[in-house]
Scaffold this motif. Structure first.
Motif, PDB file in Angstrom:
ATOM      1  N   GLY A   1       0.791  -1.023  -0.191  1.00  0.00           N
ATOM      2  CA  GLY A   1      -0.099   0.002  -0.146  1.00  0.00           C
ATOM      3  C   GLY A   1       0.671   1.225  -0.165  1.00  0.00           C
ATOM      4  O   GLY A   1       0.424   2.173  -0.706  1.00  0.00           O
ATOM      5  N   VAL A   2       1.950   1.361   0.893  1.00  0.00           N
ATOM      6  CA  VAL A   2       2.688   2.391   0.724  1.00  0.00           C
ATOM      7  C   VAL A   2       3.489   2.621  -0.708  1.00  0.00           C
ATOM      8  O   VAL A   2       3.468   3.743  -1.096  1.00  0.00           O
ATOM      9  CB  VAL A   2       4.022   2.310   1.833  1.00  0.00           C
ATOM     10  N   ARG A   3       3.861   1.419  -1.149  1.00  0.00           N
ATOM     11  CA  ARG A   3       4.432   1.504  -2.392  1.00  0.00           C
ATOM     12  C   ARG A   3       3.372   1.973  -3.466  1.00  0.00           C
ATOM     13  O   ARG A   3       3.906   2.769  -4.139  1.00  0.00           O
ATOM     14  CB  ARG A   3       4.827   0.282  -2.934  1.00  0.00           C
ATOM     15  N   ALA A   4       2.305   1.560  -3.407  1.00  0.00           N
ATOM     16  CA  ALA A   4       1.173   2.119  -4.371  1.00  0.00           C
ATOM     17  C   ALA A   4       1.020   3.564  -4.228  1.00  0.00           C
ATOM     18  O   ALA A   4       1.001   4.372  -5.173  1.00  0.00           O
ATOM     19  CB  ALA A   4      -0.089   1.255  -4.177  1.00  0.00           C
ATOM     20  N   HIS A   5       1.230   4.171  -3.112  1.00  0.00           N
ATOM     21  CA  HIS A   5       1.050   5.621  -2.617  1.00  0.00           C
ATOM     22  C   HIS A   5       2.270   6.402  -3.453  1.00  0.00           C
ATOM     23  O   HIS A   5       2.072   7.199  -4.096  1.00  0.00           O
ATOM     24  CB  HIS A   5       1.170   5.878  -1.186  1.00  0.00           C
ATOM     25  N   LEU A   6       3.500   5.828  -3.198  1.00  0.00           N
ATOM     26  CA  LEU A   6       4.628   6.601  -4.002  1.00  0.00           C
ATOM     27  C   LEU A   6       4.424   6.425  -5.262  1.00  0.00           C
ATOM     28  O   LEU A   6       4.665   7.304  -6.040  1.00  0.00           O
ATOM     29  CB  LEU A   6       5.879   5.671  -3.383  1.00  0.00           C
ATOM     30  N   ARG A   7       4.151   5.265  -5.973  1.00  0.00           N
ATOM     31  CA  ARG A   7       4.119   5.235  -7.209  1.00  0.00           C
ATOM     32  C   ARG A   7       2.889   5.848  -7.991  1.00  0.00           C
ATOM     33  O   ARG A   7       3.205   6.514  -8.955  1.00  0.00           O
ATOM     34  CB  ARG A   7       3.927   3.592  -7.724  1.00  0.00           C
ATOM     35  N   GLY A   8       1.987   5.996  -7.279  1.00  0.00           N
ATOM     36  CA  GLY A   8       0.902   6.915  -7.666  1.00  0.00           C
ATOM     37  C   GLY A   8       1.119   8.341  -8.050  1.00  0.00           C
ATOM     38  O   GLY A   8       1.040   9.042  -8.975  1.00  0.00           O
ATOM     39  N   HIS A   9       2.116   8.795  -6.895  1.00  0.00           N
ATOM     40  CA  HIS A   9       2.569   9.998  -7.059  1.00  0.00           C
ATOM     41  C   HIS A   9       3.639  10.250  -8.349  1.00  0.00           C
ATOM     42  O   HIS A   9       3.785  11.215  -9.053  1.00  0.00           O
ATOM     43  CB  HIS A   9       3.062  10.576  -5.721  1.00  0.00           C
TER      44      HIS A   9
END
Lengths: 460, 460
Positions: free
Chosen positions: B362-370
């Motif tokens: 989930g944290v990776r998805a947050h970073l990747r999204g940005h």
């Protein structure tokens, strides 16, 4: 987490905290776990998100047993650190807003609520008008001391910002001053040799004659006295340095006077306790921890200086990415220049919550209640045939020892601590081992103090 | 406040925060108030306690209008500072427990949860094994830099603790390094003259040849190089210093290498972004702010050092009142020796909440999204006839300017900021005024970035 999930889980978390506070008095004050036990219970970081239930389970299963309960009514160790429930809610609002108040413009309310409270407290605590406009919230008294020292170094030499310290700077403490001042001197690049530890009198206050003599001797040998730290309520025994006389000496030599009232400071809210604060009107800076005895959850240290311009000039730095029109107008305060870190929380919300929920009368009742309990304990000790007061009671701190000597004192303290209903820590007074009973937890009532005292005197 | 009152009012506060987060996107990002307005709305401290309703009313009436909304989806200023709702709950639990973790014994769980998370993150972020056992949570990257500098000073001279700095110590940054490093040098007593600002190459990374030359020249003239700060993701433009090459130079001279990845650091959780972290395995210390881009409410800065023994030795001090058997056994870590203040919150709870709720994925998805949003924005800018990228996009930071020059760029930025749907700040790149679009608020979606870009390009 969406707001609706937060609503549901947030209510559960609130209820968990309410339950914890309801039962905290039944838990052993000190954690009983061995080193490494907590870690042995923790899972690796999950790849996939889980709900919040696992964390709440781990609180009960691991964190609570692994915690020393500072909000327990039997907590008399160090100085109690109040985290009253209104302050918990104020802190929650701060986290919920999620603002960062480094500049006025990054959250005007974070700056102006803080200015308002700090100025209002000057009046409420009977502090000098010179502190109006000079108040700021620091995380701890250690940081406040470091900030005071940096301002003092800057005032003492126009070359400090450019060239640093020159090895002649000298700082004065007593043998009873908190270790954070010596540590601040180390961090500021002065080294321990720059710190003069002045002798104390028989009530453990700084010997002003010895201070004056040491300063003169240092000046004569080419050193530059920069800061004296006077303490109102030392950590060891609650001793009070003669601030007014120290201020006189400081004034003669242009030395910055920092007054550390980290623990005792909030007592200034009660007019009848203001005697110990005499001389504070001549201090260059002053510190009192709201997170100790003023019902406010850690961390919130109240710091005032009569010279905010010096402080800001010592610490300011303005890179391009922080430039903004409000700052350039000169009409606002940017608190980033008043502290060690750049960023800052909206800490004043938790203090505001406390002051509004309890009112000044409520906070005074909290302080008076503890002083009253401490004077009863001091009477019981004075009347006891085996125990005695090692120094006179200071506000809500009572320092006692067994007449049979250190071994008896330590054995009794250890037995009480092992039983789990109270937690006491110690100090030494002129080499003698003594138990500090620091009354100050919000939940502490006479029955708790009585039970602790009975447990202590039944052991030896 | 009794637990039952806390339960009732706490639910109201939770609901207030949920409501705030639901509507924050509809508020103007920047506070519209004038200096002094917030203070003009505040009442004197009450003598008698009031309920909590007045404070909640003042939140809506005064605090919200007086706040710049960092959790707004249109917040692209500075670097966004995530305060995700699970982290708010973790922070709430910390305040509710009200423990103070200065020593292992004052709350074993506060120490061991932190150790566990810091060690686990070493693996999750691909950091070097030398950091295992060397992690600690600091409040901010500024404090982390100061702590690194003090450890470096101690390692560089056995006389530092006793005698302080001697005026030969030298610290190296680039013209793009965060101002906190120069400020730390000032606080450590080195003065600004001790700080060498090394030139940068055309992508704003530190020029290693110039660094090596400056160090040699300083050594030749009797100075003592103590610390180099390399940055992975500068504040101005997200530039990356060549850490591996800098480490080579540091190793030759025994200089402490501190790597400041305050903003970019969390990106190391994603293997595809690890290229910019090359060389970190040779750093003496490393810092990444979980409170910027890792969903964790301010303040929580992750700091690791390969030399915790040096750090502790630099900062430790042990007065009688802090002595305890756990510390003396040597079996535990006392985090008070790893930081500027003495006391400390149970900060790891809010990080733990984040990592468990979102999971690493989930944290990776947050970073990747940005990063994905930023690359789209960069494409739109590159395709535009009036705007251009001033430097290449760095992760989620896009630095752009109008081709017509500074006036056009500034006018467009000011117009967008005045409209209230987005908040942008600026930097200068080789003297050119540029807008920084720092994508990183949790709520930011493509529609928000698209709207901000359209607003920006429609102005000039």
């Amino acid at each position: 987490m969406q707001p609706d999930e937060f609503r549901r889980i947030g209510h559960e978390v609130i209820d968990w905290i309410a339950d914890y506070r309801e039962r905290v008095g039944d838990l052993p004050v000190r954690s009983q776990v061995e080193p490494g036990w907590v870690r042995s219970q923790l899972a690796p970081l999950p790849e996939r998100g889980e709900g919040f239930g696992g964390l709440l389970d781990d609180l009960d299963r691991v964190v609570v047993p692994g915690t020393t309960h500072w909000q327990h009514p039997g907590f008399y160790a160090y100085f109690p650190s109040n985290a009253s429930l209104p302050s918990v809610l104020g802190d929650l609002i701060s986290a919920g807003l999620g603002v960062q108040g480094m500049l006025w413009s990054t959250s005007p309310a974070a700056t102006e609520v803080e200015q308002h409270l700090m100025d209002e407290l000057v009046g409420a605590m009977g502090l000098p008008p010179s502190f109006v406009g000079g108040g700021v919230i620091q995380d701890t008294a250690s940081s406040a001391a470091l900030v005071a020292m940096l301002a003092a170094l800057h005032r003492s030499s126009g070359k400090w910002r450019q060239s640093g310290v020159d090895g002649t700077e000298t700082v004065y403490v007593s043998s009873q001053t908190h270790s954070s001042i010596e540590r601040a001197a180390r961090m500021a690049g002065l080294g321990e040799e720059a710190v003069r530890s002045i002798a104390v009198d028989d009530v453990l206050g700084m010997d002003v004659t010895a201070l004056a003599r040491q300063i003169q001797s240092d000046v004569d040998s080419g050193r530059r006295p920069v800061l004296v730290c006077a303490t109102i309520g030392t950590t060891g025994t609650g001793a009070v340095d003669p601030v007014a006389e120290i201020a006189e000496v400081c004034a003669r030599h242009g030395i910055w006077l920092h007054v550390d009232a980290a623990w005792a400071g909030p007592a200034a809210l009660c007019p009848e306790f203001r005697g110990v604060f005499a001389g504070v009107e001549r201090a260059d800076s002053f510190c009192a921890n709201a997170h100790k005895w003023m019902l406010t959850a850690f961390d919130l240290s109240l710091f005032w200086t009569a010279h905010p311009d010096v402080l800001v000039d010592a610490l300011t730095i303005l890179p391009e990415y922080l430039r903004n029109s409000a700052t350039e107008s000169g009409a606002v305060v940017d608190y980033r220049d008043w502290q060690i870190p750049l960023g800052r929380r909206f800490r004043s919300l938790k203090l505001w919550s406390v002051l509004r929920w309890y009112g000044l009368e409520g906070v005074r009742a909290h302080l008076r209640g503890h002083v009253d309990l401490a004077s009863r304990l001091a009477e019981w000790v004075a009347a006891d045939e085996n125990w005695e007061l090692v120094v006179p009671r200071s506000l809500s701190l009572v320092t006692i020892a067994h007449r049979d000597g250190d071994e008896a004192t330590r054995r009794a303290m250890d037995a009480v601590n092992a039983a789990g209903t109270a937690f006491l820590t110690h100090t030494t007074v002129n080499g003698r081992f003594a138990v500090r009973v620091a009354i100050g937890a919000e939940a502490t009532r006479e029955e708790h103090v009585r039970a602790m005292w009975e447990a202590l005197r039944s052991n030896r």
